[in-house]
Scaffold this motif. Structure first.
Motif, PDB file in Angstrom:
ATOM      1  N   ASN A  14      -2.509  -5.518 -15.537  1.00 20.99           N
ATOM      2  CA  ASN A  14      -2.045  -6.729 -16.193  1.00 20.99           C
ATOM      3  C   ASN A  14      -2.248  -7.886 -15.217  1.00 20.99           C
ATOM      4  OD1 ASN A  14       0.416  -7.448 -14.702  1.00 20.99           O
ATOM      5  ND2 ASN A  14       1.316  -5.618 -15.622  1.00 20.99           N
ATOM      6  N   PRO A  15      -2.318  -9.117 -15.714  1.00 21.31           N
ATOM      7  CA  PRO A  15      -2.640 -10.250 -14.846  1.00 21.31           C
ATOM      8  C   PRO A  15      -1.730 -10.420 -13.631  1.00 21.31           C
ATOM      9  CG  PRO A  15      -2.876 -10.890 -17.128  1.00 21.31           C
ATOM     10  CD  PRO A  15      -2.258  -9.513 -17.125  1.00 21.31           C
ATOM     11  N   ALA A  16      -0.442 -10.140 -13.765  1.00 21.11           N
ATOM     12  CA  ALA A  16       0.468 -10.293 -12.623  1.00 21.11           C
ATOM     13  C   ALA A  16       0.136  -9.293 -11.519  1.00 21.11           C
ATOM     14  CB  ALA A  16       1.917 -10.129 -13.071  1.00 21.11           C
ATOM     15  N   VAL A  17      -0.135  -8.057 -11.894  1.00 19.48           N
ATOM     16  CA  VAL A  17      -0.494  -7.034 -10.909  1.00 19.48           C
ATOM     17  C   VAL A  17      -1.862  -7.353 -10.314  1.00 19.48           C
ATOM     18  CG1 VAL A  17      -0.999  -4.581 -10.582  1.00 19.48           C
ATOM     19  CG2 VAL A  17       0.947  -5.269 -11.995  1.00 19.48           C
ATOM     20  N   ALA A  18      -2.794  -7.794 -11.154  1.00 19.16           N
ATOM     21  CA  ALA A  18      -4.125  -8.163 -10.663  1.00 19.16           C
ATOM     22  C   ALA A  18      -4.024  -9.285  -9.634  1.00 19.16           C
ATOM     23  CB  ALA A  18      -5.014  -8.588 -11.824  1.00 19.16           C
ATOM     24  N   LEU A  19      -3.200 -10.289  -9.920  1.00 15.95           N
ATOM     25  CA  LEU A  19      -3.021 -11.398  -8.984  1.00 15.95           C
ATOM     26  C   LEU A  19      -2.466 -10.899  -7.661  1.00 15.95           C
ATOM     27  CD1 LEU A  19      -3.018 -14.359  -8.200  1.00 15.95           C
ATOM     28  CD2 LEU A  19      -0.807 -14.588  -9.371  1.00 15.95           C
ATOM     29  N   SER A  20      -1.485 -10.025  -7.721  1.00 14.08           N
ATOM     30  CA  SER A  20      -0.901  -9.464  -6.503  1.00 14.08           C
ATOM     31  C   SER A  20      -1.946  -8.721  -5.679  1.00 14.08           C
ATOM     32  CB  SER A  20       0.251  -8.524  -6.878  1.00 14.08           C
ATOM     33  OG  SER A  20       0.753  -7.880  -5.753  1.00 14.08           O
ATOM     34  N   GLU A  21      -2.772  -7.936  -6.342  1.00 17.05           N
ATOM     35  CA  GLU A  21      -3.821  -7.182  -5.641  1.00 17.05           C
ATOM     36  C   GLU A  21      -4.884  -8.120  -5.057  1.00 17.05           C
ATOM     37  OE1 GLU A  21      -3.964  -3.870  -4.891  1.00 17.05           O
ATOM     38  OE2 GLU A  21      -1.924  -3.857  -5.680  1.00 17.05           O
ATOM     39  N   ILE A  23      -4.455 -11.189  -4.088  1.00 16.37           N
ATOM     40  CA  ILE A  23      -3.858 -11.867  -2.926  1.00 16.37           C
ATOM     41  C   ILE A  23      -3.836 -10.934  -1.722  1.00 16.37           C
ATOM     42  CG2 ILE A  23      -1.687 -12.786  -2.005  1.00 16.37           C
ATOM     43  CD1 ILE A  23      -1.221 -13.985  -4.818  1.00 16.37           C
ATOM     44  N   LYS A  24      -3.486  -9.669  -1.958  1.00 19.41           N
ATOM     45  CA  LYS A  24      -3.448  -8.696  -0.859  1.00 19.41           C
ATOM     46  C   LYS A  24      -4.787  -8.564  -0.152  1.00 19.41           C
ATOM     47  CE  LYS A  24      -1.476  -4.992  -2.789  1.00 19.41           C
ATOM     48  NZ  LYS A  24      -1.011  -3.603  -2.945  1.00 19.41           N
TER      49      LYS A  24
END
Length: 83
Positions: A14-21, A23-24
């Motif tokens: 999902n977009p929130a998890v994708a964004l977190s990844e 950024i990592k």
């Protein structure tokens, strides 16, 4: 992925998890440049909202790399998540 799975797995994020990844896995040379950080975050957030992102996990057995490559290629051609 961590490589602890039994078989090859490709899953839509999902977009929130994708964004977190995203950024990592970003590299920012000057972390004090707040404007650049904000711009970078905004670009990644827009990317995560507009592009389907996936995670890939597979057993770390080098004799199976050909299957990993074939699975990734098949997934990219079909657009269907493989689990």
């Amino acid at each position: 992925g961590e490589g602890t799975c039994e078989d090859i797995a490709i899953e839509r994020l999902n977009p929130a998890v994708a964004l977190s990844e995203l950024i990592k896995h970003s590299f920012i040379l000057d972390v004090e440049d707040k404007a650049r950080l904000r711009s970078h975050f905004d670009r990644l957030a827009e990317f995560a909202q507009t592009v389907d992102c996936f995670s890939l996990d597979y057993p770390r057995c080098y004799d199976r790399l050909a299957k990993v490559i074939d699975t990734v290629l098949a997934h990219s051609r079909s657009g269907v998540a493989v689990s």
